[in-house]
Design a protein around this motif. Structure first.
Motif, PDB file in Angstrom:
ATOM      1  N   ILE A 169       8.502   0.616  -4.602  1.00 47.83           N
ATOM      2  CA  ILE A 169       7.487   1.667  -4.654  1.00 47.83           C
ATOM      3  C   ILE A 169       8.142   2.984  -4.247  1.00 47.83           C
ATOM      4  O   ILE A 169       8.771   3.074  -3.191  1.00 47.83           O
ATOM      5  N   LYS A 170       7.980   3.987  -5.100  1.00 49.71           N
ATOM      6  CA  LYS A 170       8.518   5.312  -4.806  1.00 49.71           C
ATOM      7  C   LYS A 170       7.372   6.305  -4.634  1.00 49.71           C
ATOM      8  O   LYS A 170       6.406   6.274  -5.393  1.00 49.71           O
ATOM      9  N   LYS A 171       7.502   7.146  -3.624  1.00 49.18           N
ATOM     10  CA  LYS A 171       6.505   8.189  -3.369  1.00 49.18           C
ATOM     11  C   LYS A 171       7.199   9.543  -3.440  1.00 49.18           C
ATOM     12  O   LYS A 171       8.161   9.781  -2.696  1.00 49.18           O
ATOM     13  N   ASP A 172       6.756  10.388  -4.348  1.00 51.02           N
ATOM     14  CA  ASP A 172       7.388  11.695  -4.557  1.00 51.02           C
ATOM     15  C   ASP A 172       8.888  11.547  -4.797  1.00 51.02           C
ATOM     16  O   ASP A 172       9.708  12.328  -4.283  1.00 51.02           O
ATOM     17  N   GLY A 173       9.250  10.495  -5.543  1.00 49.14           N
ATOM     18  CA  GLY A 173      10.648  10.266  -5.907  1.00 49.14           C
ATOM     19  C   GLY A 173      11.479   9.551  -4.869  1.00 49.14           C
ATOM     20  O   GLY A 173      12.639   9.211  -5.120  1.00 49.14           O
ATOM     21  N   LYS A 174      10.908   9.271  -3.697  1.00 52.47           N
ATOM     22  CA  LYS A 174      11.641   8.615  -2.617  1.00 52.47           C
ATOM     23  C   LYS A 174      11.167   7.184  -2.448  1.00 52.47           C
ATOM     24  O   LYS A 174       9.958   6.917  -2.432  1.00 52.47           O
ATOM     25  N   VAL A 175      12.111   6.240  -2.322  1.00 58.79           N
ATOM     26  CA  VAL A 175      11.760   4.834  -2.124  1.00 58.79           C
ATOM     27  C   VAL A 175      11.124   4.663  -0.746  1.00 58.79           C
ATOM     28  O   VAL A 175      11.734   4.993   0.277  1.00 58.79           O
ATOM     29  N   VAL A 176       9.892   4.151  -0.724  1.00 58.29           N
ATOM     30  CA  VAL A 176       9.199   3.942   0.552  1.00 58.29           C
ATOM     31  C   VAL A 176       8.965   2.466   0.845  1.00 58.29           C
ATOM     32  O   VAL A 176       8.752   2.084   1.990  1.00 58.29           O
ATOM     33  N   THR A 177       8.997   1.634  -0.184  1.00 61.36           N
ATOM     34  CA  THR A 177       8.779   0.205   0.012  1.00 61.36           C
ATOM     35  C   THR A 177       9.646  -0.597  -0.955  1.00 61.36           C
ATOM     36  O   THR A 177       9.688  -0.303  -2.144  1.00 61.36           O
ATOM     37  N   THR A 178      10.337  -1.583  -0.420  1.00 60.10           N
ATOM     38  CA  THR A 178      10.982  -2.600  -1.244  1.00 60.10           C
ATOM     39  C   THR A 178      10.498  -3.949  -0.725  1.00 60.10           C
ATOM     40  O   THR A 178      10.644  -4.235   0.462  1.00 60.10           O
ATOM     41  N   SER A 179       9.907  -4.734  -1.584  1.00 56.65           N
ATOM     42  CA  SER A 179       9.278  -5.983  -1.147  1.00 56.65           C
ATOM     43  C   SER A 179       9.687  -7.132  -2.072  1.00 56.65           C
ATOM     44  O   SER A 179       9.715  -6.962  -3.296  1.00 56.65           O
ATOM     45  N   PRO A 180      10.013  -8.298  -1.501  1.00 57.97           N
ATOM     46  CA  PRO A 180      10.417  -9.436  -2.332  1.00 57.97           C
ATOM     47  C   PRO A 180       9.296  -9.907  -3.250  1.00 57.97           C
ATOM     48  O   PRO A 180       8.119  -9.895  -2.876  1.00 57.97           O
ATOM     49  N   SER A 195       0.836  -1.206   0.000  1.00 58.20           N
ATOM     50  CA  SER A 195       0.000   0.000   0.000  1.00 58.20           C
ATOM     51  C   SER A 195       0.866   1.250   0.000  1.00 58.20           C
ATOM     52  O   SER A 195       2.079   1.179   0.210  1.00 58.20           O
ATOM     53  N   ILE A 196       0.216   2.383  -0.218  1.00 58.17           N
ATOM     54  CA  ILE A 196       0.863   3.692  -0.074  1.00 58.17           C
ATOM     55  C   ILE A 196       0.197   4.415   1.094  1.00 58.17           C
ATOM     56  O   ILE A 196      -1.029   4.392   1.239  1.00 58.17           O
ATOM     57  N   LEU A 197       1.011   5.039   1.940  1.00 53.50           N
ATOM     58  CA  LEU A 197       0.517   5.744   3.121  1.00 53.50           C
ATOM     59  C   LEU A 197       0.500   7.247   2.865  1.00 53.50           C
ATOM     60  O   LEU A 197       1.461   7.804   2.335  1.00 53.50           O
ATOM     61  N   ASN A 198      -0.603   7.887   3.246  1.00 55.35           N
ATOM     62  CA  ASN A 198      -0.726   9.335   3.103  1.00 55.35           C
ATOM     63  C   ASN A 198      -1.288   9.942   4.384  1.00 55.35           C
ATOM     64  O   ASN A 198      -2.062   9.299   5.092  1.00 55.35           O
ATOM     65  N   GLY A 229      -3.834  14.931   0.235  1.00 56.93           N
ATOM     66  CA  GLY A 229      -3.943  14.536  -1.170  1.00 56.93           C
ATOM     67  C   GLY A 229      -3.052  13.343  -1.475  1.00 56.93           C
ATOM     68  O   GLY A 229      -2.193  12.954  -0.678  1.00 56.93           O
ATOM     69  N   LYS A 230      -3.250  12.750  -2.661  1.00 57.26           N
ATOM     70  CA  LYS A 230      -2.491  11.566  -3.056  1.00 57.26           C
ATOM     71  C   LYS A 230      -1.078  11.963  -3.493  1.00 57.26           C
ATOM     72  O   LYS A 230      -0.874  12.945  -4.198  1.00 57.26           O
ATOM     73  N   ALA A 231      -0.107  11.167  -3.069  1.00 52.35           N
ATOM     74  CA  ALA A 231       1.279  11.422  -3.431  1.00 52.35           C
ATOM     75  C   ALA A 231       1.551  10.967  -4.864  1.00 52.35           C
ATOM     76  O   ALA A 231       0.818  10.142  -5.416  1.00 52.35           O
ATOM     77  N   ASN A 232       2.611  11.505  -5.453  1.00 51.28           N
ATOM     78  CA  ASN A 232       3.059  11.079  -6.775  1.00 51.28           C
ATOM     79  C   ASN A 232       3.771   9.743  -6.617  1.00 51.28           C
ATOM     80  O   ASN A 232       4.835   9.667  -6.014  1.00 51.28           O
ATOM     81  N   MET A 233       3.189   8.667  -7.129  1.00 56.11           N
ATOM     82  CA  MET A 233       3.665   7.314  -6.851  1.00 56.11           C
ATOM     83  C   MET A 233       4.136   6.614  -8.127  1.00 56.11           C
ATOM     84  O   MET A 233       3.550   6.766  -9.186  1.00 56.11           O
ATOM     85  N   LYS A 234       5.220   5.828  -8.001  1.00 58.05           N
ATOM     86  CA  LYS A 234       5.765   5.084  -9.130  1.00 58.05           C
ATOM     87  C   LYS A 234       6.109   3.665  -8.682  1.00 58.05           C
ATOM     88  O   LYS A 234       6.670   3.462  -7.609  1.00 58.05           O
ATOM     89  N   LYS A 235       5.770   2.673  -9.510  1.00 62.28           N
ATOM     90  CA  LYS A 235       6.072   1.270  -9.213  1.00 62.28           C
ATOM     91  C   LYS A 235       7.187   0.792 -10.138  1.00 62.28           C
ATOM     92  O   LYS A 235       7.235   1.147 -11.310  1.00 62.28           O
ATOM     93  N   GLU A 236       8.067  -0.047  -9.594  1.00 68.32           N
ATOM     94  CA  GLU A 236       9.159  -0.600 -10.396  1.00 68.32           C
ATOM     95  C   GLU A 236       9.358  -2.073 -10.034  1.00 68.32           C
ATOM     96  O   GLU A 236       9.497  -2.413  -8.858  1.00 68.32           O
ATOM     97  N   VAL A 237       9.351  -2.930 -11.059  1.00 69.06           N
ATOM     98  CA  VAL A 237       9.558  -4.363 -10.858  1.00 69.06           C
ATOM     99  C   VAL A 237      10.946  -4.736 -11.362  1.00 69.06           C
ATOM    100  O   VAL A 237      11.259  -4.549 -12.539  1.00 69.06           O
TER     101      VAL A 237
END
Length: 388
Positions: A350-361, A313-316, A321-329
């Motif tokens: 998962i990056k939020k506003d350009g910052k990595v917030v989640t790395t998941s296997p 998930s993304i936390l706000n 408002g919703k953050a600028n989010m990007k997913k990368e596999v």
């Protein structure tokens, strides 16, 4: 003159000891766990820390140790090494455990499901050791598995000596590490069926019918709480790793070293109230959701599907408002068969506003056997006929 100088000096010294927050330059952190030695509050899916107090202080975790015990039980169930219906025999050693117990007798058998119920609801030390022996062959080997799992999770301030939390030297953890263990346990969605049960029975159709009452009273008094584990010893005082879910958001709150059960519960309640009033989450993925496929060399098939290992998930903050989010596999290269179901084959970032917030296997959805000579022959023949 001396008196005036002394007065000015006192004023200067007083001003110099003021914190930056006294001038409004620093946002004051909420005081949520004044009556605990250490505490932490995280959002489960992202792992983001919402509040922390002495989060890396090494302390005795008491029966919160059983969070790791349950992780290894759920992992064994998830990988098919054991089944809920398997019979577990109680050894003399397991039956001899003191403290919280479900009063297993030497030679008595219960199913894995019943043992897990005894651990999650009644904090049974005897059931914990019985399951440890069933999974690993001995309590000592199970403890080695616990410590290895702690390393795998990146826990730097945790060391186990038993699967129960009974007081023993050099057995410790931290609020931070315990929150990561809770995060890991909660990826097995079926666990809250046990940790969220307030009362139940064992040996229902016998003369030894035994009533279980959950040691986590917040199950009854806080809406959304469905786990995880309390703890108490004279050394550890009152501890609790709790989780609650409201809407899409699940949070974990941990308290070490409260003086009374009331203090323990009030600190947890304040942290949960804070999380649900201030934050919200936007779910991105469920556990076991397919996100792509990866090539496997020398496999029976050329590719295997890739799935998430946990909910994402993304936390706000509410109202922001919703953050600028990007997913990368990112998928591992040069994978070779054989491959087991659940083997790590990549990472979801998962990056939020350009910052990595989640790395998941990311995991292999299915096992992949090594290709036989016949598989290679058919593959080569098919390629030949397509190009000729």
């Amino acid at each position: 003159m001396k008196q005036l100088f002394s007065f000015i000096l006192v004023l200067l010294l007083g001003v110099s000891t003021l914190s930056p927050s006294a001038f409004g330059a620093e946002k004051k952190a909420p005081s949520l766990a004044e009556k605990a030695e250490s505490a932490i509050l995280i959002e489960r899916d992202t792992g983001e820390i919402l509040y922390e107090k002495n989060g890396d202080e090494k302390l005795p975790p008491a029966s919160m140790t059983k969070v790791m015990t349950m992780i290894l039980i759920m992992d064994a169930l998830d990988k098919g090494k054991i089944k809920m219906s398997d019979k577990v025999r109680t050894s003399e050693h397991a039956a001899s455990m003191g403290g919280s117990q479900i009063f297993l007798e030497p030679g008595e058998e219960m199913t894995v499901e019943q043992m897990l119920k005894g651990i999650a609801i009644a904090s049974g030390n005897d059931a914990s050791v019985a399951m440890a022996e069933h999974i690993a062959g001995s309590e000592e080997e199970f403890v080695s598995m616990m410590n290895q799992k702690a390393k795998d999770l990146g826990l730097k301030n945790t060391k186990f000596q038993n699967p129960t939390g009974l007081s023993v030297e050099d057995h410790y953890s931290t609020a931070h590490d315990m929150s990561i263990m809770a995060k890991e346990l909660l990826k097995y969605e079926g666990i809250t069926k046990f940790t969220g049960t307030y009362e139940d029975y064992l040996r229902e159709d016998t003369d030894k019918k035994f009533w279980l009452v959950n040691t986590n009273r917040l199950l009854k008094f806080y809406d959304g709480v469905d786990g995880l584990k309390t703890g108490y010893t004279k050394e550890a005082k009152y501890c609790l790793t709790a989780t609650a879910k409201k809407g899409n958001m699940r949070v974990v709150a941990v308290v070490f070293g409260a003086d009374t059960p009331k203090d323990r519960n009030s600190q947890i309640t304040k942290m949960l109230d804070y999380a649900f009033s201030k934050y919200e989450t936007s779910p991105l993925y469920k556990r076991d959701q397919v996100v792509g496929e990866v090539k496997v060399a020398k496999g029976k098939d050329k590719t295997v599907e890739v799935v998430t290992s946990e909910p994402i998930s993304i936390l706000n903050e509410k109202g922001q408002g919703k953050a600028n989010m990007k997913k990368e596999v990112k998928l591992n290269k040069d994978l070779k068969a054989p491959l087991k179901k659940g083997d790590e084959v990549g990472t979801l970032i998962i990056k939020k506003d350009g910052k990595v917030v989640t790395t998941s296997p990311l995991l292999a959805k299915d096992s992949m056997k090594e290709a036989s000579w016949w598989n290679f022959f058919k593959r080569t023949f098919t390629t030949f006929t397509k190009t000729s």
